[in-house]
Design a protein around this motif. Structure first.
Motif, PDB file in Angstrom:
ATOM      1  N   LYS A   1      -5.526  10.446  18.846  1.00  0.00           N
ATOM      2  CA  LYS A   1      -6.350  11.618  18.581  1.00  0.00           C
ATOM      3  C   LYS A   1      -5.750  12.458  17.458  1.00  0.00           C
ATOM      4  O   LYS A   1      -4.539  12.564  17.342  1.00  0.00           O
ATOM      5  N   GLY A   2      -6.639  13.029  16.660  1.00  0.00           N
ATOM      6  CA  GLY A   2      -6.183  13.901  15.583  1.00  0.00           C
ATOM      7  C   GLY A   2      -7.038  13.743  14.340  1.00  0.00           C
ATOM      8  O   GLY A   2      -7.343  12.624  13.928  1.00  0.00           O
ATOM      9  N   ALA A   3      -7.425  14.866  13.754  1.00  0.00           N
ATOM     10  CA  ALA A   3      -8.315  14.845  12.595  1.00  0.00           C
ATOM     11  C   ALA A   3      -7.603  14.439  11.308  1.00  0.00           C
ATOM     12  O   ALA A   3      -8.266  14.134  10.319  1.00  0.00           O
ATOM     13  N   GLU A   4      -6.275  14.431  11.313  1.00  0.00           N
ATOM     14  CA  GLU A   4      -5.533  14.174  10.077  1.00  0.00           C
ATOM     15  C   GLU A   4      -4.841  12.811  10.054  1.00  0.00           C
ATOM     16  O   GLU A   4      -4.070  12.520   9.139  1.00  0.00           O
ATOM     17  N   LEU A   5      -5.109  11.973  11.034  1.00  0.00           N
ATOM     18  CA  LEU A   5      -4.343  10.732  11.157  1.00  0.00           C
ATOM     19  C   LEU A   5      -4.531   9.787   9.977  1.00  0.00           C
ATOM     20  O   LEU A   5      -3.599   9.091   9.575  1.00  0.00           O
ATOM     21  N   MET A   6      -5.737   9.739   9.403  1.00  0.00           N
ATOM     22  CA  MET A   6      -5.966   8.819   8.291  1.00  0.00           C
ATOM     23  C   MET A   6      -5.133   9.173   7.061  1.00  0.00           C
ATOM     24  O   MET A   6      -4.908   8.335   6.185  1.00  0.00           O
ATOM     25  N   GLN A   7      -4.639  10.412   7.014  1.00  0.00           N
ATOM     26  CA  GLN A   7      -3.776  10.801   5.899  1.00  0.00           C
ATOM     27  C   GLN A   7      -2.430  10.082   5.941  1.00  0.00           C
ATOM     28  O   GLN A   7      -1.701  10.064   4.939  1.00  0.00           O
ATOM     29  N   LEU A   8      -2.105   9.486   7.094  1.00  0.00           N
ATOM     30  CA  LEU A   8      -0.857   8.736   7.201  1.00  0.00           C
ATOM     31  C   LEU A   8      -0.901   7.437   6.395  1.00  0.00           C
ATOM     32  O   LEU A   8       0.141   6.845   6.099  1.00  0.00           O
ATOM     33  N   ILE A   9      -2.109   6.980   6.037  1.00  0.00           N
ATOM     34  CA  ILE A   9      -2.259   5.772   5.226  1.00  0.00           C
ATOM     35  C   ILE A   9      -2.113   6.152   3.757  1.00  0.00           C
ATOM     36  O   ILE A   9      -2.875   6.964   3.236  1.00  0.00           O
ATOM     37  N   SER A  10      -1.119   5.580   3.093  1.00  0.00           N
ATOM     38  CA  SER A  10      -0.859   5.931   1.698  1.00  0.00           C
ATOM     39  C   SER A  10      -1.639   5.046   0.735  1.00  0.00           C
ATOM     40  O   SER A  10      -2.052   3.935   1.078  1.00  0.00           O
ATOM     41  N   VAL A  11      -1.812   5.552  -0.467  1.00  0.00           N
ATOM     42  CA  VAL A  11      -2.438   4.762  -1.523  1.00  0.00           C
ATOM     43  C   VAL A  11      -1.622   3.498  -1.792  1.00  0.00           C
ATOM     44  O   VAL A  11      -2.173   2.410  -1.998  1.00  0.00           O
ATOM     45  N   GLU A  12      -0.306   3.636  -1.770  1.00  0.00           N
ATOM     46  CA  GLU A  12       0.577   2.501  -2.060  1.00  0.00           C
ATOM     47  C   GLU A  12       0.380   1.371  -1.057  1.00  0.00           C
ATOM     48  O   GLU A  12       0.364   0.186  -1.429  1.00  0.00           O
ATOM     49  N   GLN A  13       0.215   1.711   0.225  1.00  0.00           N
ATOM     50  CA  GLN A  13      -0.008   0.684   1.245  1.00  0.00           C
ATOM     51  C   GLN A  13      -1.284  -0.108   0.959  1.00  0.00           C
ATOM     52  O   GLN A  13      -1.312  -1.332   1.063  1.00  0.00           O
ATOM     53  N   VAL A  14      -2.325   0.605   0.604  1.00  0.00           N
ATOM     54  CA  VAL A  14      -3.612  -0.052   0.366  1.00  0.00           C
ATOM     55  C   VAL A  14      -3.561  -0.887  -0.902  1.00  0.00           C
ATOM     56  O   VAL A  14      -4.033  -2.031  -0.930  1.00  0.00           O
ATOM     57  N   ILE A  15      -2.971  -0.347  -1.959  1.00  0.00           N
ATOM     58  CA  ILE A  15      -2.864  -1.107  -3.204  1.00  0.00           C
ATOM     59  C   ILE A  15      -2.022  -2.361  -3.006  1.00  0.00           C
ATOM     60  O   ILE A  15      -2.345  -3.435  -3.533  1.00  0.00           O
ATOM     61  N   ASN A  16      -0.960  -2.251  -2.228  1.00  0.00           N
ATOM     62  CA  ASN A  16      -0.138  -3.431  -1.944  1.00  0.00           C
ATOM     63  C   ASN A  16      -0.952  -4.513  -1.235  1.00  0.00           C
ATOM     64  O   ASN A  16      -0.828  -5.704  -1.547  1.00  0.00           O
ATOM     65  N   SER A  17      -1.777  -4.096  -0.279  1.00  0.00           N
ATOM     66  CA  SER A  17      -2.597  -5.061   0.436  1.00  0.00           C
ATOM     67  C   SER A  17      -3.638  -5.689  -0.488  1.00  0.00           C
ATOM     68  O   SER A  17      -3.892  -6.896  -0.431  1.00  0.00           O
ATOM     69  N   LEU A  18      -4.231  -4.888  -1.356  1.00  0.00           N
ATOM     70  CA  LEU A  18      -5.196  -5.415  -2.323  1.00  0.00           C
ATOM     71  C   LEU A  18      -4.527  -6.381  -3.288  1.00  0.00           C
ATOM     72  O   LEU A  18      -5.077  -7.442  -3.618  1.00  0.00           O
ATOM     73  N   ASP A  19      -3.333  -6.036  -3.748  1.00  0.00           N
ATOM     74  CA  ASP A  19      -2.619  -6.922  -4.672  1.00  0.00           C
ATOM     75  C   ASP A  19      -2.234  -8.235  -3.993  1.00  0.00           C
ATOM     76  O   ASP A  19      -2.285  -9.306  -4.613  1.00  0.00           O
ATOM     77  N   GLU A  20      -1.848  -8.157  -2.731  1.00  0.00           N
ATOM     78  CA  GLU A  20      -1.542  -9.386  -1.993  1.00  0.00           C
ATOM     79  C   GLU A  20      -2.776 -10.264  -1.878  1.00  0.00           C
ATOM     80  O   GLU A  20      -2.688 -11.494  -1.977  1.00  0.00           O
ATOM     81  N   PHE A  21      -3.927  -9.637  -1.688  1.00  0.00           N
ATOM     82  CA  PHE A  21      -5.181 -10.397  -1.642  1.00  0.00           C
ATOM     83  C   PHE A  21      -5.433 -11.095  -2.973  1.00  0.00           C
ATOM     84  O   PHE A  21      -5.768 -12.287  -3.021  1.00  0.00           O
ATOM     85  N   ILE A  22      -5.238 -10.380  -4.075  1.00  0.00           N
ATOM     86  CA  ILE A  22      -5.477 -10.951  -5.402  1.00  0.00           C
ATOM     87  C   ILE A  22      -4.516 -12.111  -5.666  1.00  0.00           C
ATOM     88  O   ILE A  22      -4.913 -13.190  -6.114  1.00  0.00           O
ATOM     89  N   VAL A  23      -3.244 -11.903  -5.354  1.00  0.00           N
ATOM     90  CA  VAL A  23      -2.229 -12.930  -5.598  1.00  0.00           C
ATOM     91  C   VAL A  23      -2.504 -14.173  -4.766  1.00  0.00           C
ATOM     92  O   VAL A  23      -2.277 -15.303  -5.212  1.00  0.00           O
ATOM     93  N   SER A  24      -3.010 -13.965  -3.547  1.00  0.00           N
ATOM     94  CA  SER A  24      -3.258 -15.110  -2.661  1.00  0.00           C
ATOM     95  C   SER A  24      -4.381 -15.997  -3.167  1.00  0.00           C
ATOM     96  O   SER A  24      -4.520 -17.140  -2.722  1.00  0.00           O
ATOM     97  N   GLY A  25      -5.202 -15.451  -4.082  1.00  0.00           N
ATOM     98  CA  GLY A  25      -6.334 -16.224  -4.576  1.00  0.00           C
ATOM     99  C   GLY A  25      -7.345 -16.501  -3.497  1.00  0.00           C
ATOM    100  O   GLY A  25      -8.076 -17.490  -3.541  1.00  0.00           O
ATOM    101  N   ALA A  26      -7.392 -15.612  -2.492  1.00  0.00           N
ATOM    102  CA  ALA A  26      -8.283 -15.824  -1.351  1.00  0.00           C
ATOM    103  C   ALA A  26      -9.733 -15.867  -1.793  1.00  0.00           C
ATOM    104  O   ALA A  26     -10.152 -15.131  -2.677  1.00  0.00           O
ATOM    105  N   ASN A  27     -10.480 -16.739  -1.147  1.00  0.00           N
ATOM    106  CA  ASN A  27     -11.916 -16.795  -1.365  1.00  0.00           C
ATOM    107  C   ASN A  27     -12.573 -16.516  -0.025  1.00  0.00           C
ATOM    108  O   ASN A  27     -12.263 -15.532   0.613  1.00  0.00           O
ATOM    109  N   LYS A  28     -13.421 -17.368   0.423  1.00  0.00           N
ATOM    110  CA  LYS A  28     -14.060 -17.169   1.713  1.00  0.00           C
ATOM    111  C   LYS A  28     -13.148 -17.540   2.870  1.00  0.00           C
ATOM    112  O   LYS A  28     -12.323 -18.462   2.770  1.00  0.00           O
ATOM    113  N   LEU A  29     -13.288 -16.796   3.959  1.00  0.00           N
ATOM    114  CA  LEU A  29     -12.477 -17.014   5.139  1.00  0.00           C
ATOM    115  C   LEU A  29     -13.188 -17.975   6.072  1.00  0.00           C
ATOM    116  O   LEU A  29     -14.359 -18.293   5.903  1.00  0.00           O
ATOM    117  N   SER A  30     -12.488 -18.451   7.071  1.00  0.00           N
ATOM    118  CA  SER A  30     -13.129 -19.319   8.063  1.00  0.00           C
ATOM    119  C   SER A  30     -12.498 -19.081   9.414  1.00  0.00           C
ATOM    120  O   SER A  30     -11.458 -18.445   9.529  1.00  0.00           O
TER     121      SER A  30
END
Length: 350
Positions: A321-350
């Motif tokens: 519970k808490g209105a501010e919890l999503m602020q705990l997610i940093s831009v860096e965390q999300v960009i890292n996950s996006l970059d990992e997706f790009i590097v993986s060359g992922a296409n469709k999942l199964s």
């Protein structure tokens, strides 16, 4: 004694909402259809959710319109008058769903196990699925298929998309650039990430060669969040919020390369189309409600949030519970996950 379902000819499924849960339920329905291809299936469903899956093969739908108040129950009784089903799958632990179940005549009425049969669901069922300690919602639903003797419980989806909606999506995403969809708005504003941080992630992906498209529903809250993201961005983003039907959105998600979203319906819609999802989680346990085929891509601060609010063992599925919890997610965390997706060359999942 466990019933013998091999001779059943008719089944009624009660799952009214929401979009993500209905997506999970589709996988269960289609697992049942693989084992019992001649089974007549009727699905009692919410008005909005019906618009997404109304073309599902082999299923007859009965709409339960909760906006009609108490009249909705009488209308359901009339719609099912004279029908008696071999089995009812009562898959929603809400009081209104249990009241609705009383309008459905069925010999065998299967609900959740005692630990999960909340709000009196156990009073309107006569059989239960097996207990599960830490299931994803989809796995919980598959428990109903297992109770019917279904052996192949691997989730897969076939949600037909009208040709016009398919062409709409193809025209939108045609080109050589990969596409990221941002479905930024959850049903509750407290589950939304910050507009400036969405914008930073969008700018990063544009700089990596992606087209970024904002998608979502027509509510004022969703439109305002999209405008705020556009204003905070240094790049030109495409804004389709409020401009697509559910099946058009499903087609767009199908042809996207990756989706960035909090815990909301479009994330699970993308899963049904095999599209990778970067899910953003703070309030709910992604192990229970995360995008099922992209659980390894989730950016989650749930453990951090929940351990700060509870001492000892936390019951599975407990919300932080808490209105501010999503602020705990940093831009860096999300960009890292996006970059990992790009590097993986992922296409469709199964």
């Amino acid at each position: 004694m466990k019933p013998d379902f091999s001779s059943m000819t008719s089944l009624c499924l009660l799952r009214l909402s929401a979009i993500g849960d209905v997506c999970h339920a589709v996988a269960m329905v289609q697992a049942i259809q693989r084992q019992y291809p001649k089974l007549a299936i009727t699905w009692v469903i919410g008005k909005v959710e019906y618009q997404l899956i109304k073309h599902l093969p082999g299923v007859e739908f009965v709409i339960f319109d909760k906006s009609q108040g108490w009249r909705s129950y009488g209308n359901l009784r009339k719609a099912l008058a004279g029908q008696k089903f071999d089995v009812l799958l009562h898959m929603q632990v809400a009081l209104r769903a249990s009241i609705a179940s009383l309008m459905i005549s069925a010999k065998i009425r299967i609900g959740f196990d005692k630990a999960r049969a909340k709000e009196g669901q156990w009073l309107v069922t006569n059989h239960t699925i097996e207990p599960q300690t830490t299931p994803h919602v989809l796995e919980g639903f598959m428990g109903f298929a297992k109770a019917l003797g279904v052996s192949d419980l691997r989730p897969s989806w076939h949600i037909p998309i009208p040709e016009a909606d398919e062409q709409f999506a193809l025209q939108l995403v045609e080109g050589i650039e990969p596409v990221m969809i941002i479905c930024a708005a959850a049903s509750k504003p407290e589950r939304n990430w910050l507009p400036k941080r969405y914008a930073a992630a969008a700018d990063h992906m544009v700089n990596r060669g992606y087209r970024v498209i904002l998608c979502g529903g027509p509510t004022q809250q969703e439109r305002q969040l999209a405008r705020d993201i556009e204003l905070a961005s240094d790049q030109l983003l495409e804004n389709l919020v409020g401009k697509t039907s559910l099946t058009q959105l499903l087609a767009v998600l199908k042809h996207a390369d990756v989706v960035l979203s909090p815990d909301t319906g479009p994330a699970h819609m993308a899963v049904t189309q095999g599209t990778a999802v970067i899910g953003l989680y703070a309030h709910s346990n992604p192990g229970r409600t995360g995008p099922y085929l992209s659980l390894d891509r989730v950016v989650s601060v749930y453990e951090q949030a929940i351990t700060g609010q509870f001492d000892g063992e936390v019951p599975w599925g407990t919300r932080a519970k808490g209105a501010e919890l999503m602020q705990l997610i940093s831009v860096e965390q999300v960009i890292n996950s996006l970059d990992e997706f790009i590097v993986s060359g992922a296409n469709k999942l199964s």
